[in-house]
Scaffold this motif. Structure first.
Motif, PDB file in Angstrom:
ATOM      1  N   GLY A  61     -10.562 108.137 -16.023  1.00  0.00           N
ATOM      2  CA  GLY A  61     -10.911 109.037 -14.912  1.00  0.00           C
ATOM      3  C   GLY A  61     -11.716 110.217 -15.391  1.00  0.00           C
ATOM      4  O   GLY A  61     -11.806 110.277 -16.575  1.00  0.00           O
ATOM      5  N   ILE A  62     -12.020 111.072 -14.470  1.00  0.00           N
ATOM      6  CA  ILE A  62     -12.621 112.451 -15.059  1.00  0.00           C
ATOM      7  C   ILE A  62     -11.849 113.506 -14.758  1.00  0.00           C
ATOM      8  O   ILE A  62     -11.103 113.727 -13.568  1.00  0.00           O
ATOM      9  N   PRO A  63     -11.777 114.416 -15.730  1.00  0.00           N
ATOM     10  CA  PRO A  63     -10.568 115.608 -15.455  1.00  0.00           C
ATOM     11  C   PRO A  63     -11.398 116.439 -14.357  1.00  0.00           C
ATOM     12  O   PRO A  63     -12.501 116.480 -14.094  1.00  0.00           O
ATOM     13  N   PRO A  64     -10.203 116.978 -13.530  1.00  0.00           N
ATOM     14  CA  PRO A  64      -8.985 117.077 -13.741  1.00  0.00           C
ATOM     15  C   PRO A  64      -8.113 115.860 -12.859  1.00  0.00           C
ATOM     16  O   PRO A  64      -7.048 115.965 -12.750  1.00  0.00           O
ATOM     17  N   GLU A  65      -8.794 114.777 -12.591  1.00  0.00           N
ATOM     18  CA  GLU A  65      -8.223 113.719 -11.848  1.00  0.00           C
ATOM     19  C   GLU A  65      -7.910 112.448 -12.775  1.00  0.00           C
ATOM     20  O   GLU A  65      -8.305 111.502 -12.486  1.00  0.00           O
ATOM     21  N   LEU A  66      -7.224 112.617 -13.916  1.00  0.00           N
ATOM     22  CA  LEU A  66      -7.161 111.777 -14.888  1.00  0.00           C
ATOM     23  C   LEU A  66      -5.629 111.056 -14.180  1.00  0.00           C
ATOM     24  O   LEU A  66      -4.772 111.670 -13.806  1.00  0.00           O
ATOM     25  N   GLN A  67      -5.731 109.777 -14.434  1.00  0.00           N
ATOM     26  CA  GLN A  67      -4.651 108.913 -13.830  1.00  0.00           C
ATOM     27  C   GLN A  67      -4.194 107.970 -15.282  1.00  0.00           C
ATOM     28  O   GLN A  67      -4.652 107.540 -15.839  1.00  0.00           O
ATOM     29  N   THR A  68      -2.880 108.188 -15.226  1.00  0.00           N
ATOM     30  CA  THR A  68      -2.166 107.274 -16.441  1.00  0.00           C
ATOM     31  C   THR A  68      -2.063 105.958 -16.160  1.00  0.00           C
ATOM     32  O   THR A  68      -1.658 105.239 -15.256  1.00  0.00           O
TER      33      THR A  68
END
Length: 80
Positions: free
Chosen positions: A70-77
């Protein structure tokens, strides 16, 4: 007989690895790494026969690896 002995110690408190490829971000942290090694070499007799022996050991205190997308701030583990 002529002996040669080499002994070494390595201590690392913390190291961090970060990589990014095609929208995936890999973050890895390792703490308290301790490693040691010994190398022995002997030359014997008039024919100079050479024999050697070595040993290495390492201990890793704690490791954490995260793979995110994803693209920060919406990063997913993806994987921990």
């Amino acid at each position: 007989s002529i002996p040669l002995i080499v002994y070494g110690i390595l201590k690392v408190e913390k190291f961090i690895i970060s990589a990014e490829l095609s929208g995936l971000r890999l973050e890895a942290t390792t703490t308290k790494v301790h490693a040691s090694g010994t190398y022995k070499k002997k030359v014997k007799g008039f024919q100079h026969r050479v024999s050697s022996d070595s040993s290495y050991t390492a201990h890793i205190g704690h490791s954490m690896i995260n793979l995110r997308e994803g693209i920060p701030p919406e990063l997913q583990t993806v994987v921990t």
